[in-house]
Design a protein around this motif. Sequence first.
Motif, PDB file in Angstrom:
ATOM      1  N   LYS A 273       9.932   8.740 -15.080  1.00  8.73           N
ATOM      2  CA  LYS A 273       8.668   8.040 -15.325  1.00  8.73           C
ATOM      3  C   LYS A 273       8.257   7.022 -14.208  1.00  8.73           C
ATOM      4  O   LYS A 273       8.782   6.071 -14.079  1.00  8.73           O
ATOM      5  CB  LYS A 273       8.976   7.446 -16.523  1.00  8.73           C
ATOM      6  N   ALA A 274       7.316   7.464 -13.729  1.00  6.69           N
ATOM      7  CA  ALA A 274       6.809   6.550 -12.597  1.00  6.69           C
ATOM      8  C   ALA A 274       5.891   5.286 -13.082  1.00  6.69           C
ATOM      9  O   ALA A 274       5.545   4.366 -12.496  1.00  6.69           O
ATOM     10  CB  ALA A 274       5.930   7.217 -11.809  1.00  6.69           C
ATOM     11  N   THR A 275       5.607   5.299 -14.581  1.00  3.77           N
ATOM     12  CA  THR A 275       4.825   4.518 -14.968  1.00  3.77           C
ATOM     13  C   THR A 275       5.507   3.021 -15.189  1.00  3.77           C
ATOM     14  O   THR A 275       4.732   2.071 -15.164  1.00  3.77           O
ATOM     15  CB  THR A 275       4.294   5.090 -16.355  1.00  3.77           C
ATOM     16  N   ASP A 276       6.724   3.225 -15.017  1.00  2.00           N
ATOM     17  CA  ASP A 276       7.590   1.971 -15.145  1.00  2.00           C
ATOM     18  C   ASP A 276       7.273   1.166 -13.854  1.00  2.00           C
ATOM     19  O   ASP A 276       7.535  -0.115 -13.923  1.00  2.00           O
ATOM     20  CB  ASP A 276       9.141   2.360 -15.205  1.00  2.00           C
ATOM     21  N   LEU A 277       6.692   1.635 -12.935  1.00  2.00           N
ATOM     22  CA  LEU A 277       6.786   0.747 -11.716  1.00  2.00           C
ATOM     23  C   LEU A 277       5.180   0.686 -11.153  1.00  2.00           C
ATOM     24  O   LEU A 277       4.859   0.427 -10.198  1.00  2.00           O
ATOM     25  CB  LEU A 277       7.176   1.814 -10.349  1.00  2.00           C
ATOM     26  N   ILE A 278       4.246   0.929 -12.054  1.00  7.60           N
ATOM     27  CA  ILE A 278       2.930   0.835 -12.046  1.00  7.60           C
ATOM     28  C   ILE A 278       2.253  -0.714 -11.745  1.00  7.60           C
ATOM     29  O   ILE A 278       1.549  -0.634 -10.909  1.00  7.60           O
ATOM     30  CB  ILE A 278       2.204   1.245 -13.128  1.00  7.60           C
ATOM     31  N   PHE A 279       2.889  -1.829 -12.476  1.00  6.46           N
ATOM     32  CA  PHE A 279       2.405  -3.191 -11.883  1.00  6.46           C
ATOM     33  C   PHE A 279       2.701  -3.603 -10.631  1.00  6.46           C
ATOM     34  O   PHE A 279       1.807  -4.316 -10.085  1.00  6.46           O
ATOM     35  CB  PHE A 279       2.936  -3.734 -12.893  1.00  6.46           C
TER      36      PHE A 279
ATOM     37  N   VAL B 231       0.851  -1.237  -0.038  1.00 10.00           N
ATOM     38  CA  VAL B 231       0.160   0.010  -0.027  1.00 10.00           C
ATOM     39  C   VAL B 231       0.857   1.122   0.106  1.00 10.00           C
ATOM     40  O   VAL B 231       0.667   2.265  -0.698  1.00 10.00           O
ATOM     41  CB  VAL B 231      -0.995   0.210   1.253  1.00 10.00           C
ATOM     42  N   ALA B 232       1.943   1.190   0.717  1.00 10.92           N
ATOM     43  CA  ALA B 232       2.933   2.372   0.737  1.00 10.92           C
ATOM     44  C   ALA B 232       3.521   2.601  -0.312  1.00 10.92           C
ATOM     45  O   ALA B 232       3.642   3.683  -1.001  1.00 10.92           O
ATOM     46  CB  ALA B 232       4.073   2.145   1.851  1.00 10.92           C
ATOM     47  N   MET B 233       4.054   1.554  -0.966  1.00 14.74           N
ATOM     48  CA  MET B 233       4.411   1.582  -2.314  1.00 14.74           C
ATOM     49  C   MET B 233       3.465   1.965  -3.589  1.00 14.74           C
ATOM     50  O   MET B 233       3.891   3.080  -4.254  1.00 14.74           O
ATOM     51  CB  MET B 233       5.121   0.270  -2.887  1.00 14.74           C
ATOM     52  N   ALA B 234       2.146   1.740  -3.311  1.00 13.16           N
ATOM     53  CA  ALA B 234       1.104   2.198  -4.160  1.00 13.16           C
ATOM     54  C   ALA B 234       0.891   3.784  -4.061  1.00 13.16           C
ATOM     55  O   ALA B 234       1.041   4.367  -4.909  1.00 13.16           O
ATOM     56  CB  ALA B 234      -0.020   1.559  -4.056  1.00 13.16           C
TER      57      ALA B 234
END
Length: 174
Positions: free
Chosen positions: A140-146, A42-45
């Motif tokens: 680019k934070a999208t690299d860590l979305i999954f 959750v913290a990561m999200a």
Amino acid sequence: MSTTLTATRTTTAKPWRLTGKARKLTLVLHLASVGSWIGLDVAMAVLVFTAMGSDDPGTKSLSFPALELVTIWPMTISGLTCLVTGVLLAYGSNYGLTKYWWVVVKLGLNLLLSTLVLIALRPGVEEMADQARQPGAVLKATDLIFPPIVSPTLLMVAVVLSVFKPWGRLRRKN
């Protein structure tokens, strides 16, 4: 002619079991480790989605070093604690480690997620944190979305398996 039958008594070793306080302590550690693992997810999200949703470079550059602090080693420790206590609970109960499908699936999920933290997540998070420390870096934070989507989902699957215990026993080989 008289035949005497003698009964032979075979002794089989009792399987090792966790009992009483040891089982309760192991169960508490298991539940705490999975709870902390979900909390870290959750913290990561929060950090990933904050970085994705922010136009402020300062917010982005603070999110990734913070992400590095709350993910890799805390998640690894939580995952390994969950693995060890889960194996102890499986061997120390009638469920065993390979008797029931739900236990095998939970073991597989734990091994998969623990491995992914070290092999897939760690390099990406470390790279993003290093980039965030560079002045003027484009992040680019999208690299860590999954990871913050996949990991809590699979951990909740494991929780559901623990509660409902579906699919029954594995077939025994003759």
